[in-house]
Design an enzyme around this catalytic site. Structure first.
Site, PDB file in Angstrom:
ATOM      1  N   ASN A  13       0.865  -1.187   0.000  1.00 39.06           N
ATOM      2  CA  ASN A  13       0.000   0.000   0.000  1.00 39.06           C
ATOM      3  C   ASN A  13       0.898   1.232   0.000  1.00 39.06           C
ATOM      4  OD1 ASN A  13      -1.792   2.055   0.460  1.00 39.06           O
ATOM      5  ND2 ASN A  13      -2.386   1.398   2.529  1.00 39.06           N
ATOM      6  N   TRP A  14       0.971   1.882  -1.147  1.00 36.22           N
ATOM      7  CA  TRP A  14       1.876   3.039  -1.278  1.00 36.22           C
ATOM      8  C   TRP A  14       1.347   4.275  -0.555  1.00 36.22           C
ATOM      9  CZ3 TRP A  14       3.449   3.119  -7.212  1.00 36.22           C
ATOM     10  CH2 TRP A  14       4.113   1.927  -7.509  1.00 36.22           C
ATOM     11  N   LYS A  15       0.082   4.281  -0.199  1.00 39.30           N
ATOM     12  CA  LYS A  15      -0.569   5.459   0.380  1.00 39.30           C
ATOM     13  C   LYS A  15      -0.343   6.651  -0.577  1.00 39.30           C
ATOM     14  CE  LYS A  15      -0.181   3.275   4.820  1.00 39.30           C
ATOM     15  NZ  LYS A  15      -0.081   3.376   6.270  1.00 39.30           N
ATOM     16  N   HIS A 105      -9.375   1.169   4.895  1.00 37.17           N
ATOM     17  CA  HIS A 105      -8.087   1.338   5.584  1.00 37.17           C
ATOM     18  C   HIS A 105      -8.289   2.254   6.792  1.00 37.17           C
ATOM     19  CE1 HIS A 105      -3.997   2.595   6.468  1.00 37.17           C
ATOM     20  NE2 HIS A 105      -3.631   1.473   5.886  1.00 37.17           N
ATOM     21  N   GLU A 107      -6.746   4.678   7.839  1.00 39.72           N
ATOM     22  CA  GLU A 107      -6.599   6.115   7.545  1.00 39.72           C
ATOM     23  C   GLU A 107      -7.865   6.683   6.909  1.00 39.72           C
ATOM     24  OE1 GLU A 107      -2.866   5.640   5.501  1.00 39.72           O
ATOM     25  OE2 GLU A 107      -2.018   5.000   7.424  1.00 39.72           O
ATOM     26  N   GLU A 175      -5.109  -5.016  10.399  1.00 38.74           N
ATOM     27  CA  GLU A 175      -4.095  -3.997  10.650  1.00 38.74           C
ATOM     28  C   GLU A 175      -4.398  -3.294  11.969  1.00 38.74           C
ATOM     29  OE1 GLU A 175      -2.042  -2.676   6.811  1.00 38.74           O
ATOM     30  OE2 GLU A 175      -3.797  -1.415   7.023  1.00 38.74           O
ATOM     31  N   GLY A 181       2.707   2.170  10.922  1.00 35.35           N
ATOM     32  CA  GLY A 181       3.689   3.257  10.859  1.00 35.35           C
ATOM     33  C   GLY A 181       4.389   3.535  12.174  1.00 35.35           C
ATOM     34  N   SER A 221       3.701  -2.197  10.305  1.00 42.78           N
ATOM     35  CA  SER A 221       5.157  -2.250  10.539  1.00 42.78           C
ATOM     36  C   SER A 221       5.789  -3.571  10.088  1.00 42.78           C
ATOM     37  CB  SER A 221       5.478  -1.962  12.015  1.00 42.78           C
ATOM     38  OG  SER A 221       5.074  -0.641  12.351  1.00 42.78           O
ATOM     39  N   GLY A 242       3.017  -1.072   4.301  1.00 46.85           N
ATOM     40  CA  GLY A 242       2.988   0.364   4.010  1.00 46.85           C
ATOM     41  C   GLY A 242       4.388   0.862   3.707  1.00 46.85           C
ATOM     42  N   GLY A 243       5.016   1.490   4.695  1.00 47.07           N
ATOM     43  CA  GLY A 243       6.325   2.125   4.516  1.00 47.07           C
ATOM     44  C   GLY A 243       7.348   1.263   3.799  1.00 47.07           C
TER      45      GLY A 243
HETATM   46  P1  13P Z   1       3.215   0.395   7.713  1.00 48.18           P
HETATM   47  O1  13P Z   1       3.713  -0.874   7.060  1.00 48.18           O
HETATM   48  O2  13P Z   1       3.947   1.618   7.263  1.00 48.18           O
HETATM   49  O3  13P Z   1       3.127   0.234   9.196  1.00 48.18           O
HETATM   50  O4  13P Z   1       1.713   0.620   7.191  1.00 48.18           O
HETATM   51  C1  13P Z   1       0.818  -0.424   7.243  1.00 48.18           C
HETATM   52  C2  13P Z   1      -0.372  -0.045   6.467  1.00 48.18           C
HETATM   53  O5  13P Z   1      -1.126   0.829   6.840  1.00 48.18           O
HETATM   54  C3  13P Z   1      -0.624  -0.781   5.212  1.00 48.18           C
HETATM   55  O6  13P Z   1      -1.902  -0.549   4.735  1.00 48.18           O
END
Ligand code: 13P
Length: 263
Positions: A13-15, A105, A107, A175, A181, A221, A242-243
Site C-alpha cells: 500500500n503506497w498510500k 483502511h 486512515e 491492521e 507506521g 510495521s 505500508g512504509g
Molecule cells: P506500515 O507498514 O507503514 O506500518 O503501514 C501499514 C499499512 O497501513 C498498510 O496498509
C-alpha cells in the site's frame, strides 16, 4: 476447519507516495528484482496499490511487459456514477484492469470518517464490478486496552461482509491501528489469534468454504526482518505493507520471505 491451499499475497500500500512517473520506474525495478531472484509468482502473489493517478501508467506497463504483478486502488466509491465530486467508481478501476481495491483502511476510517456501513457498501460495489475487495479491519490502542485484540476487528468484519455473496472473492487485512507506521508490529501470535477469529467470522457469515479459501493478511510495521514470523502462522496468508513497500529491495525481500522463513 479444512485447510485449502491459499496462495499468499504480499501487497504494497503506497498510500500518497510515488507519482505516475515514479510508479513506472518502481514497478519496472520491482519486476526485475523479483525476476532476478527467480521469484515464483504462482507460490507467492505480489501486488501494489498506487495512487489513482498512477493506475493507468501501471496498467500500460504491466500489460506491455506482461509483468506478473497485480495492482489495485486504495479506495473506491460506493456509488456507481453521478454527482460525487472527487470519487472514483469501481467500474473505472475495473476498466484499468485493477484486480483489487483496498477498502476501509484505518486512515480512511479515521481521517475521512468511513463507517463500517460505508465499508460494507464499498465492498459490495467493488465486488459487483468484478474487483476483489481487500477489506481492512483493526483495533486502536484504546480498543485493545478496553476490549482486547479481536473484538473490534471481528465486529468491523461482520458488518463489512453483510452484503457480500457466499462465493465472493475478497481478502481481509488485519491492521492494528497502533502497529501502523509505528515500528511496533504485533507479535506473530497476536496476528494469528485475531486472524483465526476473523476466519471464524467469515465462516459464520459466508460459510466454511469461504472461510477456508479467503486470505487474511497482517499489516502494521511489516518489514523484511519480521515477515517470516507472520508467515509461519496458519491463519496469516500474507501482508499488507505500508512504509516498507516503498523500497524496491525491501519489498522484494518481503515477497521472497520463503527464502528467509527458516522452516
Ligand atoms: P506500515 O507498514 O507503514 O506500518 O503501514 C501499514 C499499512 O497501513 C498498510 O496498509
Amino acid at each position: 476447519m479444512a485447510e485449502l491451499a491459499r496462495v499468499p499475497l504480499i501487497a504494497g500500500n503506497w498510500k500518497m507516495n510515488l507519482d505516475h512517473l515514479q510508479s513506472i520506474a518502481f514497478v519496472q525495478k520491482l519486476a526485475w528484482s523479483l525476476k532476478d531472484a527467480r521469484h515464483d509468482f504462482a507460490a507467492v502473489e505480489v501486488a501494489v496499490f498506487p495512487p489513482f493517478t498512477d493506475l493507468r501508467s501501471v496498467q500500460t506497463l504491466v500489460a506491455a511487459d506482461k509483468l506478473p504483478i497485480g495492482y489495485g486502488a486504495q479506495d473506491v466509491s460506493e456509488h456507481a456514477s453521478g454527482a460525487f465530486t472527487g470519487e472514483i467508481a469501481a467500474s473505472f478501476l475495473a476498466q484499468l484492469d485493477c484486480r483489487y481495491v483496498i477498502i476501509g483502511h484505518s486512515e480512511r476510517r479515521t481521517l475521512h470518517g468511513e463507517t463500517d456501513e460505508v465499508v460494507a457498501a464499498k465492498s459490495v460495489a467493488a465486488s459487483a464490478a468484478g474487483l476483489v475487495p481487500l477489506i481492512c479491519v483493526g483495533e486502536t490502542a484504546e480498543d485493545l486496552e478496553t476490549h482486547g485484540a479481536s473484538a473490534v476487528p471481528v465486529s468491523q468484519l461482520a458488518i463489512a461482509l453483510e452484503g457480500l455473496q457466499k462465493n465472493a472473492d475478497f481478502v481481509v487485512a488485519y491492521e492494528p491501528v497502533w502497529a501502523i507506521g509505528s515500528g511496533q508490529a504485533a507479535t506473530p501470535e497476536q496476528a494469528q489469534q485475531v486472524a483465526a477469529a476473523l476466519r471464524a467470522v467469515i465462516a459464520e457469515k459466508l460459510g466454511d468454504e469461504a472461510a477456508a479459501r479467503t486470505r487474511i493478511l497482517y499489516g502494521g510495521s511489516v518489514k523484511a526482518e519480521n515477515i517470516a514470523g507472520f508467515m509461519r502462522q496458519p491463519d496469516v496468508d500474507g501482508a499488507l505493507v505500508g512504509g516498507a513497500s516503498l523500497d524496491v529491495d525491501g519489498f522484494s525481500s518481503i515477497a521472497r520471505y520463503q527464502k528467509h522463513v527458516g522452516v
